[in-house]
Scaffold this active site. Structure first.
Site, mmCIF file in Angstrom:
data_model
loop_
_atom_site.group_PDB
_atom_site.id
_atom_site.type_symbol
_atom_site.label_atom_id
_atom_site.label_comp_id
_atom_site.label_asym_id
_atom_site.label_seq_id
_atom_site.Cartn_x
_atom_site.Cartn_y
_atom_site.Cartn_z
ATOM 1 N N GLU A 1 9.471 4.325 10.894
ATOM 2 C CA GLU A 1 8.892 4.633 12.300
ATOM 3 C C GLU A 1 8.011 4.458 13.252
ATOM 4 O O GLU A 1 7.875 4.117 13.702
ATOM 5 C CB GLU A 1 10.568 5.708 12.422
ATOM 6 C CG GLU A 1 10.323 6.325 13.812
ATOM 7 C CD GLU A 1 11.171 7.693 13.983
ATOM 8 O OE1 GLU A 1 11.019 8.064 14.888
ATOM 9 O OE2 GLU A 1 12.180 8.395 13.138
ATOM 10 N N ARG B 1 15.706 5.251 18.628
ATOM 11 C CA ARG B 1 14.834 4.844 18.566
ATOM 12 C C ARG B 1 13.912 3.779 18.562
ATOM 13 O O ARG B 1 13.150 3.491 18.065
ATOM 14 C CB ARG B 1 14.024 5.433 16.831
ATOM 15 C CG ARG B 1 15.070 6.570 16.095
ATOM 16 C CD ARG B 1 13.786 7.505 16.993
ATOM 17 N NE ARG B 1 14.740 9.334 16.447
ATOM 18 C CZ ARG B 1 15.477 9.972 16.933
ATOM 19 N NH1 ARG B 1 15.960 9.345 18.037
ATOM 20 N NH2 ARG B 1 15.150 10.907 16.395
ATOM 21 N N SER C 1 8.654 12.375 11.515
ATOM 22 C CA SER C 1 9.330 11.613 10.594
ATOM 23 C C SER C 1 8.618 10.238 10.466
ATOM 24 O O SER C 1 8.355 9.772 11.293
ATOM 25 C CB SER C 1 10.730 11.498 11.413
ATOM 26 O OG SER C 1 11.099 12.690 11.350
#
Length: 335
Positions: free
Chosen positions: A331, A160, A235
């Protein structure tokens, strides 16, 4: 190229947060972008608006990247090389590839956002990361207005993560992404998560990339809210990676803790499980809360502010830290 004033960004972010842009412009071509950068340097970029939580009005010029187009650079019997402009919707691009029998990104179906943002956080799902198919990223240097190209290696992809979230952050505007996909002998990944279970339920023994894509879509739709109906950014937290020693200690206290082995020394723990164990799953705070089917997803049920959702995220982080001694990383970009 028409610069507008006092524009609500509610429809430009998947959380559906209402904040105002003092000035706003939509960019449809590389030429327009380069012309704009001759006059404007202090800008705020927005594309699909899927990986951000807006907490305040934007004083900078908001530049909406809306460049469209897919081109085939070259192909042979085994592979196809594509270049896709940044404003293309990611999921629609995946579906197009599946329809053309181009394999490699079918596990990334139904991920929100546009193609231009996929390299920034190296989107991934169900055992696949987009870095494995990206060959290069084209971007405009904000300072000079020149078009530059990043190879896969130069993107410095991680979990990520990429150079665009670190040393290159705020310096470039991604305009196009190039991919290498398969045409034959697709390397299917159906063992991760519940894909195999979904395929078995449909009596599919030898799946195609279309079968994989449809299975992923079904799974995601069963667990994740549609941003067009309930504001969210997918998410909200990263799955934490901890040392094996720390995991072994946790397992003694929490025997059912799930995990994925990253290496001999590192273990990935599902953030959703941690959040659920702390009682947040399905918790409602009026206009916002934690989704009832997926604890990783924070949602805006109506007129929540970005500040309210961010404070909920901070509360979750503190609770996870106090309970499991794990630092839960956000995130989504907090603006």
């Amino acid at each position: 190229m028409n610069i507008k004033e006092n524009i609500s960004l509610k429809k430009y972010n998947t959380f559906g947060i209402h904040v105002n842009a003092k000035r706003f412009v939509t960019i449809d071509s590389l030429y327009d972008l380069q012309q704009l950068l001759k006059k404007e340097k202090d800008i705020f970029l927005i594309s699909g608006g899927s990986n951000m939580l807006l907490t305040k009005d934007i004083e900078k010029l908001v530049v909406h990247i809306n460049m469209k187009g897919i081109s085939i650079d070259r192909e042979n019997n085994n592979n196809v090389h594509l270049t896709v402009n940044a404003g293309e919707n990611w999921h629609e691009f995946v579906l197009w590839c599946v329809s053309e029998n181009y394999g490699g990104i079918e596990n990334l179906s139904l991920i929100p956002g546009n193609v231009g943002t996929c390299p920034i956080q190296n989107i991934g799902a169900y055992g696949i990361e987009v870095k494995d198919t990206i060959t290069r990223v084209e971007a405009v240097d904000i300072k000079t207005g020149k078009l530059v190209t990043f190879s896969n290696a130069e993107c410095e992809f991680g979990y990520r993560n990429s150079i665009f979230k670190n040393v290159a952050k705020g310096k470039y505007i991604i305009t196009a992404v190039s991919f290498k996909l398969t045409k034959n002998e697709h390397k299917l990944n159906s063992s991760y998560g519940t894909i195999e279970t979904e395929l078995v339920s449909k009596n599919i023994i030898n799946p195609t990339i279309k079968n994989i894509s449809e299975a992923v879509i079904a799974i995601r739709q069963s667990k994740l809210p549609d941003p067009k109906k309930i504001g969210n950014s997918g998410s909200f937290f990263k799955n934490p990676v901890i040392s094996k020693a720390d995991f072994d200690k946790l397992q003694k206290e929490f025997s059912t803790i799930p995990s994925y082995v990253i290496s001999e020394s590192e273990i990935k723990v599902p953030a959703g499980w941690l959040i659920e164990q702390c009682g947040f799953k399905g918790k409602n705070y009026g206009d916002y809360g934690v989704h009832e089917k997926q604890a990783l997803v924070l949602v805006n049920y109506g007129n929540a502010t970005g500040i309210e959702i961010y404070e909920l995220a901070q509360n979750i982080q503190k609770t996870i830290k106090d309970t499991f001694s794990i630092d839960l990383e956000i995130e989504v970009n907090i603006i």
